[in-house]
Design an enzyme around this catalytic site. Structure first.
Site, PDB file in Angstrom:
ATOM      1  N   SER A 160       0.834  -1.198   0.000  1.00 52.31           N
ATOM      2  CA  SER A 160       0.000   0.000   0.000  1.00 52.31           C
ATOM      3  C   SER A 160       0.875   1.257   0.000  1.00 52.31           C
ATOM      4  O   SER A 160       1.662   1.460  -0.914  1.00 52.31           O
ATOM      5  CB  SER A 160      -0.967  -0.042   1.186  1.00 52.31           C
ATOM      6  OG  SER A 160      -2.009   0.887   1.051  1.00 52.31           O
ATOM      7  N   ASP A 190      -9.995  -3.107  -5.799  1.00 54.69           N
ATOM      8  CA  ASP A 190      -9.454  -2.532  -4.556  1.00 54.69           C
ATOM      9  C   ASP A 190     -10.319  -1.357  -4.105  1.00 54.69           C
ATOM     10  O   ASP A 190     -10.438  -0.358  -4.825  1.00 54.69           O
ATOM     11  CB  ASP A 190      -8.015  -2.057  -4.796  1.00 54.69           C
ATOM     12  CG  ASP A 190      -7.281  -1.688  -3.520  1.00 54.69           C
ATOM     13  OD1 ASP A 190      -7.892  -1.054  -2.640  1.00 54.69           O
ATOM     14  OD2 ASP A 190      -6.089  -2.022  -3.398  1.00 54.69           O
ATOM     15  N   HIS A 214      -8.127  -5.006  -1.094  1.00 54.28           N
ATOM     16  CA  HIS A 214      -6.908  -4.294  -0.730  1.00 54.28           C
ATOM     17  C   HIS A 214      -6.067  -5.181   0.185  1.00 54.28           C
ATOM     18  O   HIS A 214      -6.433  -5.455   1.327  1.00 54.28           O
ATOM     19  CB  HIS A 214      -7.251  -2.986  -0.012  1.00 54.28           C
ATOM     20  CG  HIS A 214      -6.044  -2.124   0.256  1.00 54.28           C
ATOM     21  ND1 HIS A 214      -5.364  -1.469  -0.756  1.00 54.28           N
ATOM     22  CD2 HIS A 214      -5.389  -1.831   1.407  1.00 54.28           C
ATOM     23  CE1 HIS A 214      -4.350  -0.791  -0.234  1.00 54.28           C
ATOM     24  NE2 HIS A 214      -4.342  -1.010   1.073  1.00 54.28           N
TER      25      HIS A 214
END
Length: 322
Positions: free
Chosen positions: A140, A264, A292
């Protein structure tokens, strides 16, 4: 080139929110770690978490960078460290400033383009273990940071890198997480960010911050009032423009695996690069589902985590080829 991923969500986890939320609560992997504090050149510190038992210095070293407000206890970090350790490699996670359970010393902490601390840590590890193969995995925010690092430093100690669920277009991601059900994630992250900012302010009682935390209701507002001015950006949009990894992919020459799910809930399609702009060094794998940093498959009572299979498999191929 963009490659269709081999990952496919099972019937019970086709919803991106199931993938994103339940991955955290269903993951059972544990691994013991040892903390090492590193003093930084500017007088602040970061904490490393070494997987135990520490393996001999001939084994590959894998450095992990967590996501926004993450740490070594984040489910994806625990699971991947356990999988890498079982492979016979040495994982170590670098906590960004203020993310190891103790406020850092300065008001400045970390952001999606802050590459100075990772650069210092990676160079220090290279000096310690000059003959040891080294790779990095960024999740991320940590993945976007890793893209920034690889683009900025053509000579570095990494022989391979993996980037997972990275918000490569920060402005669009700030808008996406401020809409619909995704606001649930924003509320959680924003609460942690506000708390940590208050902790840092308490260590600097003479700093006269002019903002009002109670009136900050989105990540974009937080970045505009806190992240940007504290780290030398004009405003949130200036920060997003200068630190979005999407515009730096062409500069990467290190073998890099990028993994992303089209559903996502933190992002929209603007984070997916144009295939013609990807350099030969990047292997980009796109799945239709996965959420995610989720990518669960198997049975609901015994889920498996595809990333913990795919990433070691790809890294093993890099070691063999080099």
């Amino acid at each position: 080139m963009i490659h269709p991923s081999r990952f496919h969500s099972p019937w019970w986890a086709r919803n991106p929110h199931v993938q994103t939320i339940m991955a955290k609560y269903l993951h059972r992997s544990r691994i013991d770690t040892r903390r090492e504090r590193l003093e930084l050149p500017d007088g602040d510190f970061v904490d490393l978490a070494w997987a135990l038992p520490v393996l001999d210095e001939q084994r590959p070293l894998i450095v992990l960078f967590h996501g926004l407000e993450g740490c070594v206890e984040s489910h994806y970090a625990r699971g991947m460290m356990a999988a890498l350790h079982a492979q016979g490699w040495q994982p170590v996670l670098m906590h960004f400033r203020g993310c190891s359970g103790e406020p850092n010393r300065y008001l400045q902490a970390y952001h999606s383009g802050a590459i100075e601390d990772p650069h210092y840590v990676l160079e220090l590890l290279r000096r310690r273990y000059p003959e040891r193969p080294m790779a990095a995995i960024g999740y991320s925010l940590g993945g976007n940071m890793l893209i920034n690092y690889l683009a900025a430093h053509q000579r570095h100690p990494l022989c391979a890198a993996v980037v997972i669920s990275a918000p490569l277009q920060l402005s669009a991601c700030a808008d996406r997480i401020n809409s619909g059900f995704s606001r649930l994630y924003q509320r959680y992250l924003l609460g942690r960010m506000k708390f940590n900012w208050q902790q840092r302010l308490r260590r600097h009682p003479h700093h006269r911050w002019q903002g009002n935390l109670a009136r900050i209701n989105s990540l974009r507002e937080f970045d505009d009032k806190v992240t940007a001015p504290i780290h030398g950006f004009n405003d949130a949009e200036d920060y997003y423009r200068r630190c979005s990894g999407l515009y730096k992919l062409s500069k990467i020459s290190t073998p890099t695996l990028m993994i992303h799910a089209a559903d996502d809930p933190f992002m929209n399609d603007t984070v997916i690069p144009d295939a013609s702009e990807l350099p030969p060094a990047i292997t980009y794998e796109l799945s239709r589902t996965g959420g995610h940093v989720g990518f669960m498959h198997g049975q609901p009572w015994r889920p498996r985590y595809w990333l913990e299979q795919r990433v070691p498999q790809w890294l093993e191929k890099q070691w063999l080829e080099n």
